[in-house]
Write a protein that holds these residues in place. Structure first.
Motif, PDB file in Angstrom:
ATOM      1  N   UNK A   1     -29.848  34.877  -2.424  1.00  0.00           N
ATOM      2  CA  UNK A   1     -29.174  33.645  -2.827  1.00  0.00           C
ATOM      3  C   UNK A   1     -27.794  33.631  -2.177  1.00  0.00           C
ATOM      4  N   UNK A   2     -27.587  32.691  -1.269  1.00  0.00           N
ATOM      5  CA  UNK A   2     -26.311  32.617  -0.547  1.00  0.00           C
ATOM      6  C   UNK A   2     -25.150  32.228  -1.458  1.00  0.00           C
ATOM      7  N   UNK A   3     -25.395  31.345  -2.399  1.00  0.00           N
ATOM      8  CA  UNK A   3     -24.325  30.856  -3.287  1.00  0.00           C
ATOM      9  C   UNK A   3     -24.224  31.731  -4.540  1.00  0.00           C
ATOM     10  N   UNK A   4     -24.334  33.042  -4.372  1.00  0.00           N
ATOM     11  CA  UNK A   4     -24.360  33.931  -5.534  1.00  0.00           C
ATOM     12  C   UNK A   4     -23.035  33.958  -6.294  1.00  0.00           C
ATOM     13  N   UNK A   5     -21.897  33.826  -5.599  1.00  0.00           N
ATOM     14  CA  UNK A   5     -20.607  33.794  -6.303  1.00  0.00           C
ATOM     15  C   UNK A   5     -20.540  32.591  -7.238  1.00  0.00           C
ATOM     16  N   UNK A   6     -20.942  31.428  -6.735  1.00  0.00           N
ATOM     17  CA  UNK A   6     -20.992  30.212  -7.549  1.00  0.00           C
ATOM     18  C   UNK A   6     -21.955  30.400  -8.727  1.00  0.00           C
ATOM     19  N   UNK A   7     -23.140  30.925  -8.443  1.00  0.00           N
ATOM     20  CA  UNK A   7     -24.150  31.165  -9.470  1.00  0.00           C
ATOM     21  C   UNK A   7     -23.587  32.031 -10.591  1.00  0.00           C
ATOM     22  N   UNK A   8     -22.940  33.122 -10.241  1.00  0.00           N
ATOM     23  CA  UNK A   8     -22.394  34.029 -11.251  1.00  0.00           C
ATOM     24  C   UNK A   8     -21.294  33.366 -12.074  1.00  0.00           C
ATOM     25  N   UNK A   9     -20.477  32.531 -11.433  1.00  0.00           N
ATOM     26  CA  UNK A   9     -19.460  31.803 -12.203  1.00  0.00           C
ATOM     27  C   UNK A   9     -20.129  30.880 -13.228  1.00  0.00           C
ATOM     28  N   UNK A  10     -21.205  30.211 -12.827  1.00  0.00           N
ATOM     29  CA  UNK A  10     -21.911  29.313 -13.749  1.00  0.00           C
ATOM     30  C   UNK A  10     -22.529  30.090 -14.908  1.00  0.00           C
ATOM     31  N   UNK A  11     -23.228  31.167 -14.604  1.00  0.00           N
ATOM     32  CA  UNK A  11     -23.860  31.966 -15.662  1.00  0.00           C
ATOM     33  C   UNK A  11     -22.800  32.564 -16.578  1.00  0.00           C
ATOM     34  N   UNK A  12     -21.704  33.042 -16.001  1.00  0.00           N
ATOM     35  CA  UNK A  12     -20.643  33.677 -16.788  1.00  0.00           C
ATOM     36  C   UNK A  12     -19.673  32.676 -17.411  1.00  0.00           C
ATOM     37  N   UNK A  13     -19.959  31.375 -17.258  1.00  0.00           N
ATOM     38  CA  UNK A  13     -19.141  30.304 -17.843  1.00  0.00           C
ATOM     39  C   UNK A  13     -17.679  30.407 -17.397  1.00  0.00           C
ATOM     40  N   UNK A  14     -17.502  30.620 -16.100  1.00  0.00           N
ATOM     41  CA  UNK A  14     -16.163  30.717 -15.522  1.00  0.00           C
ATOM     42  C   UNK A  14     -15.870  29.456 -14.730  1.00  0.00           C
ATOM     43  N   UNK A  15     -14.598  29.047 -14.732  1.00  0.00           N
ATOM     44  CA  UNK A  15     -14.188  27.870 -13.976  1.00  0.00           C
ATOM     45  C   UNK A  15     -14.238  28.153 -12.484  1.00  0.00           C
ATOM     46  N   UNK A  16     -14.448  27.102 -11.732  1.00  0.00           N
ATOM     47  CA  UNK A  16     -14.413  27.198 -10.281  1.00  0.00           C
ATOM     48  C   UNK A  16     -12.977  27.463  -9.834  1.00  0.00           C
ATOM     49  N   UNK A  17     -12.761  28.233  -8.777  1.00  0.00           N
ATOM     50  CA  UNK A  17     -11.411  28.557  -8.303  1.00  0.00           C
ATOM     51  C   UNK A  17     -10.550  27.324  -8.042  1.00  0.00           C
TER      52      UNK A  17
END
Length: 177
Positions: free
Chosen positions: A156-172
């Motif tokens: 999964x190329x967008x893994x950083x984005x994916x992890x932010x979504x799963x971890x309920x973290x805001x986008x940078x």
């Protein structure tokens, strides 16, 4: 199941659960990671004979590249550990989870069902760790485009984005604003 600690996988893979998602319902309901590849000799996989699996695919695929891709997918299914985050899409949601090591052979040749499975640790999840549903319509196409992958398993190329979504973290970009 909601959890409070962020997930921190070492690897992330997308899996298409059967042709056209044909295994999705049973996989999600049974809490399993399911794979088809009925034609691949079980003994080669169980022995970790990936050269043998590649030789097998070389005989049935159109190119060596396709044979390598197929071998890699089966190898990932068998060898990636419980620190690999698996994702899939079904019913308009992103589903995620971690699989226990060890593959169970189902001894079936019915292409409408899986031939091998791995048990999901805590089942499949379709919400962030805070309980927010992970609806495909709310996710960037940088992530959801992986569902168009023509094979079965891929990184999964967008893994950083994916992890932010799963971890309920805001986008940078939101944090910086």
């Amino acid at each position: 199941m909601t959890q409070t600690l962020p997930i921190t996988p070492t690897t992330v893979r997308y899996i298409k659960l059967g042709a056209g998602g044909s295994f999705a319902r049973s996989s999600l309901e049974q809490g399993e990671l399911q794979l088809g590849y009925h034609e691949v000799p079980r003994d080669l996989c169980a022995a970790g004979d990936w050269d043998g699996v590649l030789s097998y695919f070389t005989g049935i695929r159109r190119s060596i590249g396709k044979a390598r891709d197929s071998m890699r997918e089966v190898q990932d299914f068998y060898t990636l550990g419980p620190d690999c985050l698996w994702i899939t899409f079904s019913d308009g949601l992103l589903w995620w989870g971690f699989a226990e090591p060890g593959v169970t052979w189902l001894a079936t040749d019915d292409n409408q069902s899986a031939s091998r499975t791995r048990r999901m640790i805590g089942g499949w999840q379709s919400a962030s760790i805070e309980g927010t549903p992970l609806r495909m319509n709310d996710l960037t196409t940088r992530l959801t485009q992986v569902a168009n992958y023509r094979g079965t398993i891929c990184a999964v190329r967008a893994s950083d984005y994916l992890l932010r979504k799963i971890n309920a973290q805001d986008e940078p970009i939101i944090i910086d604003a």
